[in-house]
Scaffold this active site. Structure first.
Site, PDB file in Angstrom:
ATOM      1  N   LYS A 241     -62.306 -43.467  24.898  1.00 44.14           N
ATOM      2  CA  LYS A 241     -62.752 -42.063  25.547  1.00 44.14           C
ATOM      3  C   LYS A 241     -61.540 -41.463  26.436  1.00 44.14           C
ATOM      4  O   LYS A 241     -61.074 -41.957  27.187  1.00 44.14           O
ATOM      5  CB  LYS A 241     -63.954 -42.352  26.411  1.00 44.14           C
TER       6      LYS A 241
ATOM      7  N   ARG B 231     -68.717 -26.568  27.284  1.00 43.41           N
ATOM      8  CA  ARG B 231     -69.905 -27.255  27.140  1.00 43.41           C
ATOM      9  C   ARG B 231     -70.871 -26.377  28.266  1.00 43.41           C
ATOM     10  O   ARG B 231     -72.324 -25.945  27.816  1.00 43.41           O
ATOM     11  CB  ARG B 231     -69.912 -28.548  27.692  1.00 43.41           C
TER      12      ARG B 231
ATOM     13  N   LYS C  52     -70.682 -45.396  18.850  1.00 41.28           N
ATOM     14  CA  LYS C  52     -71.733 -44.525  18.290  1.00 41.28           C
ATOM     15  C   LYS C  52     -72.238 -45.283  17.192  1.00 41.28           C
ATOM     16  O   LYS C  52     -71.433 -45.774  16.418  1.00 41.28           O
ATOM     17  CB  LYS C  52     -71.272 -43.086  17.813  1.00 41.28           C
TER      18      LYS C  52
ATOM     19  N   CYS D  58     -38.557 -24.593  53.308  1.00 37.41           N
ATOM     20  CA  CYS D  58     -37.434 -24.503  54.207  1.00 37.41           C
ATOM     21  C   CYS D  58     -36.652 -23.757  53.415  1.00 37.41           C
ATOM     22  O   CYS D  58     -36.193 -23.991  51.993  1.00 37.41           O
ATOM     23  CB  CYS D  58     -36.780 -25.890  54.390  1.00 37.41           C
TER      24      CYS D  58
ATOM     25  N   CYS E 246     -29.865 -27.183  53.270  1.00 38.67           N
ATOM     26  CA  CYS E 246     -30.472 -28.002  53.825  1.00 38.67           C
ATOM     27  C   CYS E 246     -30.199 -29.289  53.050  1.00 38.67           C
ATOM     28  O   CYS E 246     -30.232 -29.240  51.562  1.00 38.67           O
ATOM     29  CB  CYS E 246     -31.969 -27.601  53.742  1.00 38.67           C
TER      30      CYS E 246
HETATM   31  S1  IVH Z   1     -68.891 -38.178  21.456  1.00 32.89           S
HETATM   32  C1  IVH Z   1     -73.474 -36.064  22.456  1.00 32.89           C
HETATM   33  N1  IVH Z   1     -66.570 -39.400  21.631  1.00 32.89           N
HETATM   34  O1  IVH Z   1     -67.082 -37.721  27.096  1.00 32.89           O
HETATM   35  C2  IVH Z   1     -71.888 -36.341  23.116  1.00 32.89           C
HETATM   36  N2  IVH Z   1     -67.154 -37.944  23.363  1.00 32.89           N
HETATM   37  O2  IVH Z   1     -69.205 -38.561  28.825  1.00 32.89           O
HETATM   38  C3  IVH Z   1     -71.153 -37.015  22.005  1.00 32.89           C
HETATM   39  N3  IVH Z   1     -65.446 -37.791  25.155  1.00 32.89           N
HETATM   40  O3  IVH Z   1     -69.039 -34.863  26.286  1.00 32.89           O
HETATM   41  C4  IVH Z   1     -69.652 -37.172  22.705  1.00 32.89           C
HETATM   42  N4  IVH Z   1     -63.854 -39.012  24.063  1.00 32.89           N
HETATM   43  O4  IVH Z   1     -66.335 -34.811  26.472  1.00 32.89           O
HETATM   44  C5  IVH Z   1     -67.510 -38.521  22.224  1.00 32.89           C
HETATM   45  N5  IVH Z   1     -64.481 -40.279  21.272  1.00 32.89           N
HETATM   46  C6  IVH Z   1     -65.514 -39.439  21.882  1.00 32.89           C
HETATM   47  C7  IVH Z   1     -64.979 -39.067  23.389  1.00 32.89           C
HETATM   48  C8  IVH Z   1     -66.213 -38.128  23.955  1.00 32.89           C
HETATM   49  C9  IVH Z   1     -64.242 -38.452  25.062  1.00 32.89           C
HETATM   50  C10 IVH Z   1     -66.039 -37.172  26.280  1.00 32.89           C
HETATM   51  C11 IVH Z   1     -66.978 -36.029  25.752  1.00 32.89           C
HETATM   52  C12 IVH Z   1     -68.368 -36.121  26.173  1.00 32.89           C
HETATM   53  C13 IVH Z   1     -68.150 -37.110  27.287  1.00 32.89           C
HETATM   54  C14 IVH Z   1     -69.168 -37.883  27.764  1.00 32.89           C
END
Ligand code: IVH
Length: 666
Positions: free
Chosen positions: A115, A136, A289, A425, A430
Site C-alpha cells: 500500500k 476522491r 483483495k 539572515c 554570514c
Molecule cells: S484498493 C475500495 N490498492 O489506500 C478501495 N488502495 O486506505 C480500493 N491505496 O483509498 C482501494 N495502495 O488510496 C488499493 N494497492 C492498493 C493501494 C490502495 C494504496 C490507498 C487508496 C485507498 C486507501 C485506503
C-alpha cells in the site's frame, strides 16, 4: 456512564473526527495519526450502537470530507470507497473468515499489494484519451483536477496497445518518492516556505493547487491499482486487470503477489514489514483483495468500505524522548531554522539525536518547549519530526520558545520576507551561509566532489583558504596538507576530485550554483531548454516561464541571480577553470542530425510521450523550447494541438508529425 454522558462523549468524538476529516480532505493536512483516527472512530461507533445514538451526519455514517470549493465537482459513477484497516495478523485472519463465510466456502485467492501512502485518484479515458482526473472527495463526488493530472508524466494522455474499450475507468494512487520529497522540502525550508509534513500531504497539497505549472514542477508519481470496465467477463481477476492496465501504458503496483491462502498473505506481509524502509516511496501497509472479480459483487460493501478488500497497517515508527535544547541553524539561503536537540533514542533502526522544528509557527502550534517529553516519528529516510508533546499539562514547563531577532551566527538583524514563515539572515558573508553554499556546490547531486564534506569545508573556510566555491579550483595539495587530519594522500585525492568535477555536465553545474528555487529538476529543465549558461542569462522572465515547469517565481529568481555582478564574476571564474556551461551532445563527437534545430512539441503524439519525444530530439542535437517563435525550426504536433499550432501556421513554421520526426533521425 449515563446516556447523557455517553452523548456528550459522542459529540466530542464527532467534533474531533469532523475536524480531522476537514483538515485532511479540505487542506490535505493530518491532525491526528491514522491509528488515532481509527481508534476514535471505533470508540464512537461502539458508543453510538450501544446507546442507539447513531445519526445520519455522524462520521461513522458518512465518509469524511467534502470536495473543496475551488475546483468543479464531479460525481463518481461508481463511488470511491475507502478500506477498513487491520493492525495485526489476527484481525487479518478474521477478515479471511468473513470472506470464507460470505462466499459459502467457494474457492478464492488473494491479491496482496503493497500500500503506497499517497492520494487516491480516479482517471477516465474515453476512446483511449484521458478526459478526466479527479480526487476522491467524499467518495461520492470529488474535485475535477484534470489540468493538474495532465502534468504527471506517469499518466499517459492516451492509452496504448490493442485492447482499448470505449470507456476505461482507472483508480490509483498519486504519490511522491521519498528522495524527491526530501529535496523539495529542503528547498522549501531554505526558502522560508512552509514545509510539508510527509510525502502524502505534499502530494495532496500539490494536486489541489490551482496552477498546473507549479504542479508540473513537483515530483508527483502515479500507479494504478484498479480498472473498472463496463462489461467484464466472469473470469476476470485483479491479476489480469493489472496486466491489462500495464498493456494500456499505465504503471501498476509492482510489489504484489497472488496468494492462495491467508497464511501466504501473512508471510508476505511479515517480509514487507521488514523491508518497508528500503522502498524509495513511503508505504503504510498492504492491501489484500479477493482476486476473483465476480466475488466482489457477491461480497458487496458497507457504506464506507468493500467487504472484498482490507488494508493492513504497519505499526508506525514512533518513540518518546526529551527535548534537551532548541538550537538554531542557518541555511544556505540564510533561513534560520530551529532544531530540537534530543535525548538520543532508537527509532526505525537508527539513533535519533535531532529533529527539525521547521519554524516558530510550527513550534507554537504544537506548543513545544525545552524539557518536554515528545513523540518523535521517522518515516523512510525523512528527517525525524516532533509529532506532539506528551505532557502538555505538566507543571513547571519551561517558557514558550521565541526566535531571536539577531542571527545566531553573525549577529545581523533577522528579517521576515513577505509571505514567508521563516526568519532570514540577509548578510551574504554570514559564515554558515558561506559554508553551506560550498557544501551544496560539492554535494552528491551537484558536482559530487568526493571528500569535500561539512568538516573539510569548515576547515577550508576557517583557515581563509576559500571564500566562494570558485576558490576551490585555485587550491593545490600544498595548501591542504597543513590542515588537521589531512595527510598528503587525502590532500592529493581531494585536489583530484575537485579537478574531476570540471567534467560534470552543465545541468549539475547549474544546480550547484545554488540559485533560489532551482533544485535538481528545475536545473535539468532549464539546462535542456536553454542549452547553455549564456542563453539562460540572456533569457527574459517571459521566455523563462515558457519552459516546462518554470513559473514566475522561479523565473524571477533566475533573473535576480544573473543581475548580480558578483554572481557573473563567479561564473566567469568557473568558466575559466573549464567547468561545463553548455550541454554536451550525446554519443557522437561528429555533427548530429538535429544540430542547430529548435523544436516545439504540442498535442498528444501517437506513440511517444512528450517527454520521450523531447529526450529524443535533444539526444540528436536538437533543442526543445516551450513556445513557438520565428526562431522555431519545427512544430512537432500531435492530436488536440491548440494555440501553438495556430501560431506556427501564422509564422510559417513547418509542422511535422511524430513519424516525420522519426524519419529525420533514422
Ligand atoms: S484498493 C475500495 N490498492 O489506500 C478501495 N488502495 O486506505 C480500493 N491505496 O483509498 C482501494 N495502495 O488510496 C488499493 N494497492 C492498493 C493501494 C490502495 C494504496 C490507498 C487508496 C485507498 C486507501 C485506503
Amino acid at each position: 456512564m449515563t446516556k447523557e454522558q455517553a452523548y456528550e462523549k459522542i459529540l466530542t468524538l464527532r467534533q474531533e473526527l469532523d475536524k480531522a476529516n476537514d483538515a485532511y480532505y479540505g487542506n490535505a493536512e493530518s491532525l491526528i495519526s491514522d491509528f488515532e483516527y481509527d481508534s476514535k472512530l471505533e470508540k464512537l461507533l461502539e458508543l453510538e450502537l450501544h446507546w442507539d445514538l447513531q445519526e445520519p451526519d455522524s462520521p461513522t455514517v458518512r465518509i469524511g470530507g467534502k470536495p473543496s470549493k475551488e475546483f468543479p465537482n464531479v460525481v463518481h459513477p461508481v463511488p470511491m470507497l475507502s478500506l477498513s484497516n487491520t493492525y495485526n495478523l489476527d484481525e487479518l485472519r478474521d477478515f479471511d473468515r468473513r470472506v470464507l463465510q460470505g462466499l459459502e466456502n467457494a474457492e478464492y485467492s488473494y491479491s496482496a499489494e503493497l500500500k503506497y501512502d499517497g492520494m487516491a485518484i480516479r482517471l477516465r479515458y474515453e476512446n483511449g484519451k484521458l478526459v478526466l482526473g479527479a480526487t476522491r472527495g467524499d467518495g461520492q463526488k470529488g474535485d475535477d483536477i484534470t489540468a493538474n493530472i495532465r502534468t504527471v508524466d506517469d499518466i499517459p494522455l492516451r492509452l496504448r496497445g490493442d485492447f482499448i474499450p470505449e470507456v476505461v475507468e482507472v483508480r490509483g494512487e498519486a504519490y511522491m518518492e521519498i528522495a524527491a520529497f526530501d529535496e523539495m522540502n529542503q528547498m522549501r525550508e531554505e526558502e522560508g516556505q512552509a514545509v510539508f509534513a510527509n510525502p502524502r500531504n505534499a502530494t495532496a497539497g500539490t494536486l489541489k493547487l490551482q496552477d498546473p505549472k507549479i504542479v508540473a514542477g513537483r515530483p508527483i508519481r502515479f500507479f494504478a491499482y484498479d480498472l473498472l470496465l463496463e462489461n467484464s467477463d466472469t473470469e476476470l481477476t485483479q491479476t489480469k486487470k493489472l496486466e491489462l492496465l500495464t498493456n494500456m501504458g499505465l504503471p501498476v503496483c509492482e510489489i504484489r503477489s497472488e496468494c492462495a491462502t491467508i497464511d501466504e498473505v501473512c508471510d508476505l506481509i511479515e517480509q514487507w514489514d521488514l523491508k518497508k524502509h528500503s522502498y524509495p516511496f513511503e508505504t503504510d501497509g498492504a492491501v489484500i483483495k479477493v482476486n476473483q472479480e465476480r466475488y466482489r459483487d457477491l461480497l458487496g460493501a458497507t457504506s464506507k468500505a468493500p467487504r472484498w478488500a482490507i488494508a493492513y497497517k504497519f505499526e508506525a515508527e514512533q518513540a518518546i524522548t526529551q527535548i534537551l535544547e532548541i538550537t538554531l541553524q542557518v541555511g544556505r539561503l540564510g533561513t534560520v531554522t530551529p532544531v530540537a536537540e534530543l535525548e538520543p533514542v532508537q527509532l526505525a533502526g537508527t539513533t535519533v539525536k535531532r529533529a527539525s522544528l521547521h519554524n516558530e509557527d510550527e513550534i507554537r502550534r504544537k506548543d513545544i518547549r525545552v524539557g518536554d517529553r515528545v513523540v518523535v516519528e521517522k518515516a523512510g529516510e525523512i528527517i525525524p519530526q516532533v509529532v506532539s508533546v506528551v505532557n502538555p499539562d505538566a507543571e513547571n514547563r519551561s517558557e514558550p520558545f521565541t526566535m531571536p531577532d539577531k542571527c545566531p551566527a553573525c549577529g545581523s538583524e533577522l528579517v521576515r520576507m513577505d509571505g514567508e514563515v521563516a526568519l532570514r539572515c540577509i548578510n551574504p558573508s554570514c559564515p554558515p551561509q558561506v559554508r553551506s553554499r560550498i557544501e551544496h556546490f560539492a554535494s552528491r547531486d551537484a558536482l559530487d566532489i568526493d571528500g569535500l564534506g561539512e568538516a573539510v569545508v569548515s576547515q577550508l573556510v576557517e583557515n581563509g583558504l576559500i571564500k566562494t566555491y570558485a576558490d576551490l579550483y585555485d587550491l593545490n595539495a600544498e595548501d591542504l596538507i597543513p590542515l588537521e587530519r589531512m595527510a598528503e594522500k587525502s590532500a592529493n585525492n581531494l585536489i583530484e576530485a575537485i579537478q574531476k568535477s570540471k567534467k560534470q555536465p552543465f545541468e549539475r553545474v547549474l544546480y550547484a550554483l545554488g540559485l533560489r528555487f532551482v533544485g535538481n529538476k528545475v536545473a535539468k529543465d532549464l539546462a535542456k531548454a536553454f542549452g547553455s549558461i549564456d542563453a539562460l542569462m540572456q533569457a527574459s522572465e517571459e521566455e523563462l516561464t515558457q519552459t516546462d515547469s518554470i513559473g514566475p517565481r522561479i523565473a524571477s529568481s533566475v533573473s535576480l541571480f544573473f543581475d548580480e555582478e558578483k554572481n557573473i564574476t563567479l561564473i566567469n571564474r568557473l568558466k575559466e577553470h573549464g567547468l561545463q556551461f553548455e550541454m554536451i551532445k550525446d554519443e557522437t563527437d561528429g555533427p548530429q542530425k538535429l544540430d542547430g534545430l529548435t523544436f516545439v512539441i504540442t498535442g498528444t503524439l501517437p506513440g511517444l510521450k512528450r517527454k520521450e519525444a523531447a529526450d529524443l530530439i535533444e539526444k540528436n542535437g536538437g533543442k526543445v523550447t516551450g513556445s513557438v517563435s520565428k526562431n522555431t525550426s519545427y512544430l512537432l504536433a500531435g492530436e488536440e494541438a491548440g494555440s501553438k499550432l495556430d501560431k506556427a501556421r501564422k509564422l510559417n513554421v513547418p509542422i511535422i508529425s511524430e513519424e516525420e520526426l522519426l524519419d529525420m533521425i533514422s
